[in-house]
Design an enzyme around this catalytic site. Sequence first.
Site, PDB file in Angstrom:
ATOM      1  N   ASN A   5      44.609  50.354  26.362  1.00 49.59           N
ATOM      2  CA  ASN A   5      44.144  50.282  27.394  1.00 49.59           C
ATOM      3  C   ASN A   5      44.958  50.207  28.534  1.00 49.59           C
ATOM      4  O   ASN A   5      45.813  49.533  28.478  1.00 49.59           O
ATOM      5  CB  ASN A   5      43.233  50.119  28.297  1.00 49.59           C
ATOM      6  CG  ASN A   5      42.825  50.740  29.432  1.00 49.59           C
ATOM      7  OD1 ASN A   5      43.156  51.340  29.943  1.00 49.59           O
ATOM      8  ND2 ASN A   5      41.265  49.758  29.591  1.00 49.59           N
ATOM      9  N   LYS A   7      45.546  52.022  31.728  1.00 45.14           N
ATOM     10  CA  LYS A   7      44.506  51.243  33.331  1.00 45.14           C
ATOM     11  C   LYS A   7      45.309  51.964  34.086  1.00 45.14           C
ATOM     12  O   LYS A   7      46.284  53.841  32.451  1.00 45.14           O
ATOM     13  CB  LYS A   7      44.784  49.897  33.699  1.00 45.14           C
ATOM     14  CG  LYS A   7      44.091  49.452  32.289  1.00 45.14           C
ATOM     15  CD  LYS A   7      43.489  48.180  33.004  1.00 45.14           C
ATOM     16  CE  LYS A   7      42.876  46.982  32.106  1.00 45.14           C
ATOM     17  NZ  LYS A   7      42.412  45.893  32.766  1.00 45.14           N
ATOM     18  N   HIS A  90      33.820  51.303  30.854  1.00 44.27           N
ATOM     19  CA  HIS A  90      35.182  49.931  31.260  1.00 44.27           C
ATOM     20  C   HIS A  90      34.114  49.262  32.665  1.00 44.27           C
ATOM     21  O   HIS A  90      33.963  49.805  34.503  1.00 44.27           O
ATOM     22  CB  HIS A  90      36.296  50.266  31.456  1.00 44.27           C
ATOM     23  CG  HIS A  90      36.982  48.660  31.164  1.00 44.27           C
ATOM     24  ND1 HIS A  90      37.287  48.204  32.563  1.00 44.27           N
ATOM     25  CD2 HIS A  90      38.412  48.758  30.304  1.00 44.27           C
ATOM     26  CE1 HIS A  90      38.267  47.634  32.560  1.00 44.27           C
ATOM     27  NE2 HIS A  90      38.769  47.621  30.746  1.00 44.27           N
ATOM     28  N   GLU A  92      35.478  47.943  34.541  1.00 42.01           N
ATOM     29  CA  GLU A  92      36.306  48.437  36.583  1.00 42.01           C
ATOM     30  C   GLU A  92      35.536  50.168  36.386  1.00 42.01           C
ATOM     31  O   GLU A  92      35.513  50.288  37.773  1.00 42.01           O
ATOM     32  CB  GLU A  92      38.114  48.136  35.826  1.00 42.01           C
ATOM     33  CG  GLU A  92      39.013  47.221  36.577  1.00 42.01           C
ATOM     34  CD  GLU A  92      40.172  47.553  34.710  1.00 42.01           C
ATOM     35  OE1 GLU A  92      40.512  48.395  34.699  1.00 42.01           O
ATOM     36  OE2 GLU A  92      40.446  45.983  34.462  1.00 42.01           O
ATOM     37  N   GLU A 160      34.459  42.823  26.067  1.00 42.63           N
ATOM     38  CA  GLU A 160      34.906  41.539  27.488  1.00 42.63           C
ATOM     39  C   GLU A 160      34.450  42.028  28.924  1.00 42.63           C
ATOM     40  O   GLU A 160      33.694  42.660  29.293  1.00 42.63           O
ATOM     41  CB  GLU A 160      35.598  43.423  27.737  1.00 42.63           C
ATOM     42  CG  GLU A 160      36.704  44.196  26.896  1.00 42.63           C
ATOM     43  CD  GLU A 160      37.945  45.036  27.843  1.00 42.63           C
ATOM     44  OE1 GLU A 160      38.918  45.026  27.199  1.00 42.63           O
ATOM     45  OE2 GLU A 160      37.045  45.971  28.500  1.00 42.63           O
ATOM     46  N   GLY A 166      42.706  40.015  32.399  1.00 37.87           N
ATOM     47  CA  GLY A 166      43.971  40.198  33.282  1.00 37.87           C
ATOM     48  C   GLY A 166      43.898  38.500  33.968  1.00 37.87           C
ATOM     49  O   GLY A 166      43.980  38.480  34.655  1.00 37.87           O
ATOM     50  N   SER A 204      42.950  39.572  28.432  1.00 41.74           N
ATOM     51  CA  SER A 204      43.923  38.476  27.664  1.00 41.74           C
ATOM     52  C   SER A 204      44.305  38.134  26.681  1.00 41.74           C
ATOM     53  O   SER A 204      44.103  37.517  26.178  1.00 41.74           O
ATOM     54  CB  SER A 204      43.153  37.298  28.577  1.00 41.74           C
ATOM     55  OG  SER A 204      43.506  37.362  30.522  1.00 41.74           O
TER      56      SER A 204
HETATM   57  P1  13P Z   1      44.053  42.091  30.163  1.00 42.44           P
HETATM   58  O1  13P Z   1      44.160  42.695  28.092  1.00 42.44           O
HETATM   59  O2  13P Z   1      45.211  43.142  30.705  1.00 42.44           O
HETATM   60  O3  13P Z   1      43.092  41.292  29.669  1.00 42.44           O
HETATM   61  O4  13P Z   1      43.282  43.951  30.149  1.00 42.44           O
HETATM   62  C1  13P Z   1      41.980  43.764  29.285  1.00 42.44           C
HETATM   63  C2  13P Z   1      41.132  45.056  29.465  1.00 42.44           C
HETATM   64  O5  13P Z   1      40.459  45.678  30.497  1.00 42.44           O
HETATM   65  C3  13P Z   1      41.405  46.520  28.705  1.00 42.44           C
HETATM   66  O6  13P Z   1      40.273  47.182  28.583  1.00 42.44           O
END
Ligand code: 13P
Length: 247
Positions: A5, A7, A90, A92, A160, A166, A204
């Site tokens: 992903n 982003k 997601h 976010e 997640e 992150g 992560s």
């Molecule tokens: P990270 O791997 O940067 O923690 O992000 C996970 C994520 O949100 C994948 O959709």
Amino acid sequence: MIIANWKANGGFTSNIAWHKELTQIFSNDEFLDIGIAPSHIHFTQIQKIFEDSNLEVGLQDIDFSGGARTGSISASMASDAGCTFSLLGHSERRHLFNEDDALIKTKIKAALSNGIKPILCIGESEECLKARKTRDFLKNQLISALSGIELIDKVVIAYEPIWAIGTGNTPTPKDINSIHEFIKDVVQSSSANNIEPKVIYGGSVSHENAEGFFGEINIDGALIGGASLKANSFADIVKIYRKVKRK
Ligand code: 13P
């Protein structure tokens, strides 16, 4: 399945370098079970540069409808462009763009009716974890998004935990495994046709911790943010997945 992903990252020049590096590690037929969700604007470029491989290219979000919806990509447009999967819900999107379970459900329906595999993302906050309400919370997210829907057998749930995204913090592999088992049970009993989904973990994931996760029976893959931006660290995670799951 392992999904990158990206982003709101990537660029036309850096994407070419990423592709070059990855294809020096894997040949074109070694991308089975691997997907990338680049930004909408890079979707066609990524699809084109990987066209000779069996990599799946998807989107990070799609809208439930088309027409007068400025800024949106509808599920039928995504399907027309060759999109095979889409992340939906997601955290976010839920927090930064105020998406709620009802909206996410309409997107899942739109994806399914356009032949796009939905990757439904769910996960609890740190407060929820501390209050020991994770399972109730996840169950509610799943039922709100999926109840009554006839699922395809390819549906994927991405677990997640928000506090793991992150941050470098993760649940233990055993804890994730037990949550995934719970998710499989809930989806199987709440979907219209009792499908048991694949459940992948995100938050992560790195080449350092991936082996522990993939060793667990109910962890069917990973959704990777930060570590997918560098081709070699993404490739390392794919190699670990293949070795541990013998794929
Ligand atoms: P990270 O791997 O940067 O923690 O992000 C996970 C994520 O949100 C994948 O959709």
